[in-house]
Motif scaffolding. Structure first.
Motif, short mmCIF file in Angstrom:
data_model
loop_
_atom_site.label_atom_id
_atom_site.label_comp_id
_atom_site.label_asym_id
_atom_site.label_seq_id
_atom_site.Cartn_x
_atom_site.Cartn_y
_atom_site.Cartn_z
N PRO A 1 21.32 62.58 -38.54
CA PRO A 1 21.56 64.44 -38.13
C PRO A 1 22.28 64.93 -37.54
CG PRO A 1 18.76 63.42 -39.61
CD PRO A 1 20.22 62.86 -39.12
N PHE B 1 27.98 71.25 -37.69
CA PHE B 1 28.18 69.84 -38.10
C PHE B 1 27.56 69.71 -38.76
CE2 PHE B 1 31.80 70.49 -35.30
CZ PHE B 1 32.59 69.99 -35.87
N ASP B 2 27.12 69.34 -39.85
CA ASP B 2 26.13 68.56 -41.24
C ASP B 2 25.70 66.50 -40.60
OD1 ASP B 2 26.50 70.30 -42.99
OD2 ASP B 2 27.54 69.30 -43.81
N ALA B 3 26.42 66.36 -40.08
CA ALA B 3 26.50 64.47 -39.64
C ALA B 3 27.08 64.09 -38.41
CB ALA B 3 26.46 63.34 -40.68
N GLU B 4 26.11 63.26 -38.21
CA GLU B 4 26.81 62.90 -36.63
C GLU B 4 27.17 61.22 -36.93
OE1 GLU B 4 25.75 61.49 -31.50
OE2 GLU B 4 24.27 63.04 -33.01
N HIS C 1 27.87 61.63 -47.26
CA HIS C 1 27.93 62.31 -48.27
C HIS C 1 27.62 62.57 -49.24
CE1 HIS C 1 31.33 64.07 -50.76
NE2 HIS C 1 31.66 65.13 -50.06
N GLY D 1 24.70 64.45 -48.55
CA GLY D 1 25.08 65.93 -48.99
C GLY D 1 25.60 66.37 -47.88
N ALA D 2 25.90 65.48 -47.16
CA ALA D 2 26.54 65.98 -45.49
C ALA D 2 28.15 66.83 -46.04
CB ALA D 2 26.20 64.47 -44.89
N HIS D 3 28.76 66.95 -45.38
CA HIS D 3 30.11 67.82 -45.79
C HIS D 3 30.56 67.30 -44.38
CE1 HIS D 3 28.74 69.62 -49.50
NE2 HIS D 3 27.84 70.37 -49.00
N SER D 4 30.42 67.16 -43.36
CA SER D 4 31.23 67.12 -41.83
C SER D 4 30.88 66.00 -41.18
CB SER D 4 31.59 68.16 -41.17
OG SER D 4 30.07 69.43 -40.68
N MET D 5 30.84 65.44 -40.50
CA MET D 5 30.74 64.88 -38.88
C MET D 5 31.09 64.82 -37.63
SD MET D 5 29.86 60.38 -39.67
CE MET D 5 31.94 60.33 -40.23
N SER E 1 35.73 67.64 -43.50
CA SER E 1 35.59 66.94 -44.28
C SER E 1 35.14 66.01 -44.79
CB SER E 1 36.69 67.14 -45.32
OG SER E 1 36.34 67.26 -46.25
#
Length: 143
Positions: free
Chosen positions: A42, A49-52, A80, A83-87, A130
């Motif tokens: 997270p 942003f969805d992920a780190e 991804h 469910g993450a779309h960005s990082m 993306s």
């Protein structure tokens, strides 16, 4: 080299991190020896942003052999699929890896100053808008 107390703290932190749901950890091996690692999850420090990408490290002797890129793509695929779309990640402005992240398709998106004993450090946020494009190889990558 760091002192024993610092090594103990790092060992405890990694022991807690490995297997934590939603925060994958991967290692790269060469001839049975760990030569790199990555972790992510997270992104509470990166609104929007969805992920780190928490860590990505590979030994200098394997740099240029694709280990870092393989670690990055494996982590991105996992995040991804979850469910993450960005990082995003923070990197020191003077860290040579900053250029490597750019070559892997990231872009710079803001900065912050972190106070430390005796001064401050400047960090730059690097982002992939993306993860689908990154894992599909659609972003222009160069190694």
């Amino acid at each position: 080299m760091t002192d024993a107390a610092a090594r103990e703290r790092r060992t405890a932190n990694w022991a807690a991190a490995i297997g934590r749901p939603g925060q994958p950890v991967y290692v790269a091996e060469l001839a049975g020896e760990i030569v790199g690692f990555t972790s992510g999850g997270p992104a509470p420090q990166h609104p929007g942003f969805d992920a780190e990408l928490y860590t990505l490290y590979r030994f200098r002797r394997v740099q240029g052999r694709g280990a870092g890129r393989a670690l990055l793509l494996t982590l991105a695929q996992d995040l991804h699929a979850a469910g993450a779309h960005s990082m995003a990640l923070w990197v020191l402005d003077v860290n040579p890896s900053r250029g490597w992240y750019l070559r892997q398709g990231a872009r710079e998106h803001g900065e912050k100053t972190v106070p430390v004993s005796g001064g401050q450090l400047r960090e730059v946020r690097m982002v992939w808008d993306s993860l689908a494009s990154l894992v599909a190889g659609e972003q222009q990558l160069s190694v």
